[in-house]
Design a protein around this motif. Structure first.
Motif, PDB file in Angstrom:
ATOM      1  N   LEU A  97      43.256  32.180  38.023  1.00 28.53           N
ATOM      2  CA  LEU A  97      44.603  32.068  36.568  1.00 28.53           C
ATOM      3  C   LEU A  97      43.454  31.268  35.272  1.00 28.53           C
ATOM      4  CD1 LEU A  97      47.289  31.086  38.626  1.00 28.53           C
ATOM      5  CD2 LEU A  97      46.635  33.554  37.557  1.00 28.53           C
ATOM      6  N   ALA A  98      42.799  30.546  35.634  1.00 22.50           N
ATOM      7  CA  ALA A  98      42.215  29.330  33.838  1.00 22.50           C
ATOM      8  C   ALA A  98      41.055  30.462  33.495  1.00 22.50           C
ATOM      9  CB  ALA A  98      42.045  28.331  35.297  1.00 22.50           C
ATOM     10  N   ALA A 128      42.901  33.693  31.742  1.00 22.54           N
ATOM     11  CA  ALA A 128      43.314  32.824  30.852  1.00 22.54           C
ATOM     12  C   ALA A 128      42.072  32.159  29.156  1.00 22.54           C
ATOM     13  CB  ALA A 128      44.396  31.458  30.315  1.00 22.54           C
ATOM     14  N   ASP A 129      40.727  31.952  29.652  1.00 26.20           N
ATOM     15  CA  ASP A 129      40.360  31.275  29.115  1.00 26.20           C
ATOM     16  C   ASP A 129      38.690  31.687  28.937  1.00 26.20           C
ATOM     17  OD1 ASP A 129      38.313  30.727  26.660  1.00 26.20           O
ATOM     18  OD2 ASP A 129      38.754  27.912  27.735  1.00 26.20           O
TER      19      ASP A 129
END
Lengths: 380, 99
Positions: B91-92, B95-96
Motif C-alpha cells: 500500500l505504501a 501510494a508513493d
C-alpha cells in the motif's frame, strides 16, 4: 609459539573469540596463552554485568591482559574495540606496538557478533602506527548445552554463523546416550555455517595453534546470513541527523528483556559444606533460567586457597583449586547472569551460606525454592 | 498414539523460526532472487519502543535497504504478522511509487 607477523608495517592481527555463556571461551583462551601464544599477545576481555571476574580466571600472570569496561561491546556504538586495543598498545610501553604479534578480543557470552565484526572491519587506516585488522573469528560451542542455547537465543546462532573456526567444548562430558543430540548439534552448526572449520577440543588431533593462528577473515565466505546481518547493522546505524533518535538500538539493551547480571560477595571464607549445599540447591531449583554463574571462593577449612566455580544452566562444575589468588582481592565473589529470575532469593540463600545457617537449608525444599526464585514473591 | 503435554514449556527453536520467517517474507513480499532477506532481533529501551522487536531487512544490490519492524520477539512472529507487513508495504509503495 605461533609464528606470527611482526612486520611493523603490517596491521596488528586481531582474533575475535566469542561463544555463548559458559561455553568455555576463557578456558580456551587461558590454554592458548599458556601453550601456543607468545608473550606479545594482547588480550581484551569483555564481560556482561557490573563486576568482572574472567580476567581473574585467565591464569597466566600477564601484565598485558586487559579488562575492558563491563557491559557488552555489541551494545556500544563507536570505537570501543579499537579504544581497548589501543590502550593495550599504550600499556606495553614505547616499543609495544612493534612487539605485538597478535590481539585477542573475548566477547561476552551474550554478544551479538554483527556489530562487533562491523566495528572491526571498519578499523580505519591509522595516521601513524600499524593499526588493527580482523584476522579470524573463533566460536566456542558447548557440546552439552548448545542446543538449548540455540533454541532460545538468536545470539547463539549468530556466534556460530560468524565463525571461521568453531571449537566444540565439553565433548568429554558426553555419554553414548547423548549421541543423537550431538549429531543434531553438528547438523545445526552446518546449517548455520556450512564452510566453518569445526574442531573438537578433546580430540587427540586438536590443534590449538591452528585455531589461534591469524588468517584473513573473509566475510563473504560466511554466507548470505552473515552478509545480511552486517548490512542490516549498517541500515540500523543511528541517524544522528534526527534529534532524539541518535541512540536508537545502540544503547545497552540489545539483549533479550529480562537478562540481568548481579554479584554476590563475602569478605569472609565460606564453610565448604554450606557452599556445597548452596550449589546443590541452586542446581536443583534454578533450571535453564540460570544462564551462567562463575566466580572465586575460599573456604574456612583451607584459608588462603582460592577455588574457581562455574555453572552453566543445569551443568555444575565442582570447585577447582587455583594455584594462588589472581589479584589482591581475596573476597569470595560469584557473578550470576540470569533471565527472568529474582535475585532476592539467591541473595538470601547466599547470606545463609555465608553465616552457615543450616536451619535455612533445612527449612526449604529445592522445588519450593525454585518456585520462589521464579515468582519474585516473598518466601512464605 | 503420542501424548503432547500441554503444560510442557514451548521450545523457542530460534533457528527454525528464523528460516520460517525468511521463507514467509520471500513468499508474501513476492521477492525475486536478487533480494536477500535478513532477520534479526533487537531490544530497545527508548520511550515508545517495544522491549524486543524483530527486524526484517530486504537487501537488493544498488538499492536502499528496506527495513521492517515487528513489535514482538522473533519467537512469537507468525505468518499473519508478515502478511500484514507485506500488505502495508504494498500500500505504501502504491501510494508513493517513488518513495
Amino acid at each position: 609459539m605461533a609464528s606470527l607477523s611482526t612486520d611493523p608495517l603490517e596491521p596488528i592481527p586481531v582474533l575475535l573469540l566469542t561463544g555463548f555463556l559458559g561455553s568455555g571461551k576463557t578456558t580456551l583462551l587461558s590454554d592458548a596463552l599458556r601453550s601456543v601464544l607468545g608473550p606479545d599477545t594482547g588480550v581484551v576481555i569483555n564481560e556482561f554485568g557490573t563486576v568482572a571476574v574472567d580476567h581473574d580466571l585467565v591464569q597466566v600472570g600477564r601484565s598485558e591482559v586487559m579488562q575492558t569496561t563491563t557491559g557488552c561491546l555489541c551494545c556500544h556504538a563507536g570505537s570501543d574495540v579499537e579504544e581497548s586495543l589501543t590502550k593495550i598498545v599504550e600499556a606495553m610501553g614505547p616499543d609495544g606496538e612493534r612487539r605485538l604479534t597478535l590481539m585477542v578480543v573475548e566477547t561476552t557470552g551474550l554478544a551479538d557478533p554483527a556489530p562487533v565484526v562491523n566495528q572491526m572491519r571498519a578499523f580505519p587506516p591509522p595516521a601513524e602506527g600499524r593499526g588493527f585488522q580482523l584476522a579470524g573469528v573463533i566460536t566456542t560451542v558447548d557440546a552439552v548445552t548448545a542446543l538449548a542455547s540455540l533454541d532460545g537465543y538468536l545470539e547463539a546462532s549468530k556466534q556460530i554463523a560468524f565463525a571461521d573456526a568453531v571449537v566444540l567444548t565439553k565433548t568429554d562430558l558426553l555419554s553414548e546416550g547423548d549421541r543423537a543430540s550431538f549429531d543434531a548439534l553438528i547438523e545445526e552448526i552446518r546449517a548455520l555455517n556450512p564452510t566453518v572449520a569445526v574442531h573438537d577440543r578433546h580430540a587427540d588431533d586438536f590443534d590449538l595453534h591452528a585455531v589461534f593462528s591469524p588468517r584473513g577473515y573473509d566475510v563473504a565466505a560466511r554466507g548470505q546470513d552473515v552478509l545480511g546481518w552486517l548490512a542490516l547493522e549498517d541500515a540500523l546505524a543511528p541517524d544522528t541527523s534526527k534529534p532524539g533518535h541518535a541512540a536508537h538500538n545502540t544503547g545497552d539493551s540489545r539483549h533479550a528483556n529480562g537478562v540481568q547480571s548481579f554479584v554476590l560477595t563475602s569478605d569472609t571464607p565460606l564453610t565448604r559444606d554450606g557452599f556445597y549445599r548452596f550449589l546443590r540447591t541452586l542446581q536443583l531449583s534454578a533450571g535453564p533460567k540460570l544462564l551462567r554463574m562463575k566466580g572465586l571462593v575460599s573456604f574456612t577449612e583451607e584459608p588462603g586457597q582460592p577455588y574457581s566455580v562455574h555453572q552453566v544452566q543445569h551443568l555444575l562444575s565442582m570447585p577447582k583449586a587455583l594455584g594462588e589468588w589472581p589479584s589482591t582481592d581475596r573476597r569470595s565473589r560469584l557473578v550470576f547472569i540470569v533471565e527472568g529470575l529474582d535475585p532476592k532469593p539467591l541473595r538470601e540463600l547466599f547470606e545463609a551460606t555465608v553465616h552457615d545457617t543450616g536451619s535455612f537449608f533445612d527449612s526449604i525444599m529445592p522445588e519450593r525454592f525454585g518456585k520462589w526464585l521464579k515468582s519474585g514473591k516473598d518466601r512464605t | 498414539m503420542t501424548f503432547n503435554n500441554p503444560l510442557a514449556p514451548k521450545a523457542r527453536a530460534i533457528p527454525q523460526k528464523l528460516r520460517e520467517i525468511k521463507a514467509w517474507v520471500r513468499d508474501l513480499f513476492e521477492l525475486d532472487d536478487d533480494t536477500a532477506v535478513t532477520v534479526s532481533e533487537l531490544a530497545c529501551r527508548d520511550e515508545g519502543c517495544p522491549d524486543i522487536e524483530t527486524v526484517i531487512g530486504l537487501l537488493t544490490a544498488g538499492h536502499p535497504s528496506e527495513v521492517h519492524r515487528l513489535h514482538k520477539p522473533l519467537a512469537d512472529v507468525e505468518r499473519d504478522d508478515v502478511a500484514a507487513l507485506a500488505m502495508v508495504s504494498r500500500l505504501a509503495k502504491a501510494a508513493d511509487p517513488h518513495g
